[in-house]
Design a protein around this motif. Structure first.
Motif, PDB file in Angstrom:
ATOM      1  N   GLY A   1       0.802  -1.220   0.000  1.00  0.00           N
ATOM      2  CA  GLY A   1       0.000   0.000   0.000  1.00  0.00           C
ATOM      3  C   GLY A   1       0.828   1.260   0.000  1.00  0.00           C
ATOM      4  O   GLY A   1       0.278   2.363   0.120  1.00  0.00           O
TER       5      GLY A   1
ATOM      6  N   TRP B   1      -7.358   0.832   0.044  1.00  0.00           N
ATOM      7  CA  TRP B   1      -6.343   1.772   0.497  1.00  0.00           C
ATOM      8  C   TRP B   1      -6.967   3.160   0.487  1.00  0.00           C
ATOM      9  O   TRP B   1      -7.504   3.593  -0.524  1.00  0.00           O
ATOM     10  CB  TRP B   1      -5.117   1.745  -0.425  1.00  0.00           C
ATOM     11  CG  TRP B   1      -4.393   0.437  -0.473  1.00  0.00           C
ATOM     12  CD1 TRP B   1      -4.253  -0.380  -1.552  1.00  0.00           C
ATOM     13  CD2 TRP B   1      -3.693  -0.208   0.593  1.00  0.00           C
ATOM     14  NE1 TRP B   1      -3.537  -1.494  -1.233  1.00  0.00           N
ATOM     15  CE2 TRP B   1      -3.162  -1.418   0.083  1.00  0.00           C
ATOM     16  CE3 TRP B   1      -3.459   0.118   1.932  1.00  0.00           C
ATOM     17  CZ2 TRP B   1      -2.426  -2.298   0.862  1.00  0.00           C
ATOM     18  CZ3 TRP B   1      -2.713  -0.769   2.709  1.00  0.00           C
ATOM     19  CH2 TRP B   1      -2.201  -1.954   2.180  1.00  0.00           C
TER      20      TRP B   1
ATOM     21  N   ASP C   1      -6.324   3.884  -7.256  1.00  0.00           N
ATOM     22  CA  ASP C   1      -5.143   4.164  -6.444  1.00  0.00           C
ATOM     23  C   ASP C   1      -3.909   3.988  -7.321  1.00  0.00           C
ATOM     24  O   ASP C   1      -3.893   3.156  -8.229  1.00  0.00           O
ATOM     25  CB  ASP C   1      -5.058   3.224  -5.236  1.00  0.00           C
ATOM     26  CG  ASP C   1      -3.993   3.646  -4.233  1.00  0.00           C
ATOM     27  OD1 ASP C   1      -3.871   4.854  -3.992  1.00  0.00           O
ATOM     28  OD2 ASP C   1      -3.311   2.770  -3.696  1.00  0.00           O
TER      29      ASP C   1
END
Length: 253
Positions: free
Chosen positions: A20, A85, A132
């Motif tokens: 992440g 995330w 993301d």
């Protein structure tokens, strides 16, 4: 681009997906300079993660670009809450339609017709692409690095089934977003003008590469309203015109 450089780039991006964490752009020999190099890195990430492909994101190609990236099976969800995330306190999403395949379209020598593709689509679901990047926010990644990284995809959340014929005709969809005190209507337009067109392109592209669509995979073909930021930990409802609505709740990974 040497095979070692491709592997090095893929290791970097695969590690960031798992942790992440974001980081700087790929540098030197590890930075892709062509579409083939970017796609080779993308494929390298697939191999390193050992994660099945649960679907694809795609768009119509243009200006020397191809728009496609795998959506990893472990990141396709209809669970509540959906694990994501979270960046800067929000979850970035894109409202889309997902074409779900029951029988799949295996690789073969001759192209698939439109009717064959439609027959293989078992249903159309309201969906949110989960957005993301594995790169730092600044500077903005060049297209080839974004392509290598999977075009900012971190997953897919699948909502309810909707009428297939009406979904195929949905070149525009007003997207109403309700969450907490927010109640906003966005003028939704499919970027290709036709939600099916990018799927037809993807089927042919994969076929030419010796790859097909597998049973159970879902394909998204473009956001109706760009990026929609939602708050984690609080249910949000998105109404897709008259097609239907989905309600989702996100939890931080």
């Amino acid at each position: 681009m040497h095979a070692d450089a491709i592997r090095s780039a893929a290791i970097t991006l695969a590690a960031r997906r798992l942790s992440g964490e974001c980081g700087p752009l790929l540098q030197g020999d590890a930075a892709p300079q062509t579409l083939d190099e970017a796609l080779a890195i993308q494929q390298g990430v697939r191999e390193l993660l050992g994660n099945g492909v649960g679907g694809w994101k795609c768009g119509l190609p243009g200006e020397g670009r191809v728009v496609l990236a795998p959506i990893f099976a472990s990141t396709v969800s209809d669970a509540a809450p959906c694990p994501v995330w979270v960046r800067d306190g929000v979850v970035r999403t894109e409202p889309e339609l997902a074409f779900v395949f029951a029988s799949g379209l295996p690789a073969r020598g001759q192209p698939y017709s439109r009717d064959e593709v439609l027959a293989a689509v078992s249903g159309v679901r309201l969906a949110l692409e989960l957005i993301d990047s594995r790169f730092d926010a600044e500077p903005k990644p060049p297209f080839l690095q974004s392509l290598a990284d999977g075009l900012v995809n971190q997953g897919l959340w699948l909502g309810p089934l909707v009428d297939k014929a009406r979904a195929l005709a949905a070149s525009t969809l007003a997207i109403r977003v309700q969450q907490g005190g927010r109640d906003e209507v966005l003028d939704g337009v499919h970027p290709a003008g036709d939600p099916l067109a990018p799927l037809l392109w993807l089927v042919e592209y994969l076929r030419a590469q010796g790859e097909g669509l597998l049973p159970g995979q879902a394909v998204i073909t473009g956001s109706y309203a760009g990026v929609v930021a939602l708050q984690p930990g609080e249910p949000a409802t998105l109404q897709f015109g008259t097609l239907g609505a989905l309600t989702v709740d996100f939890g931080a990974r």
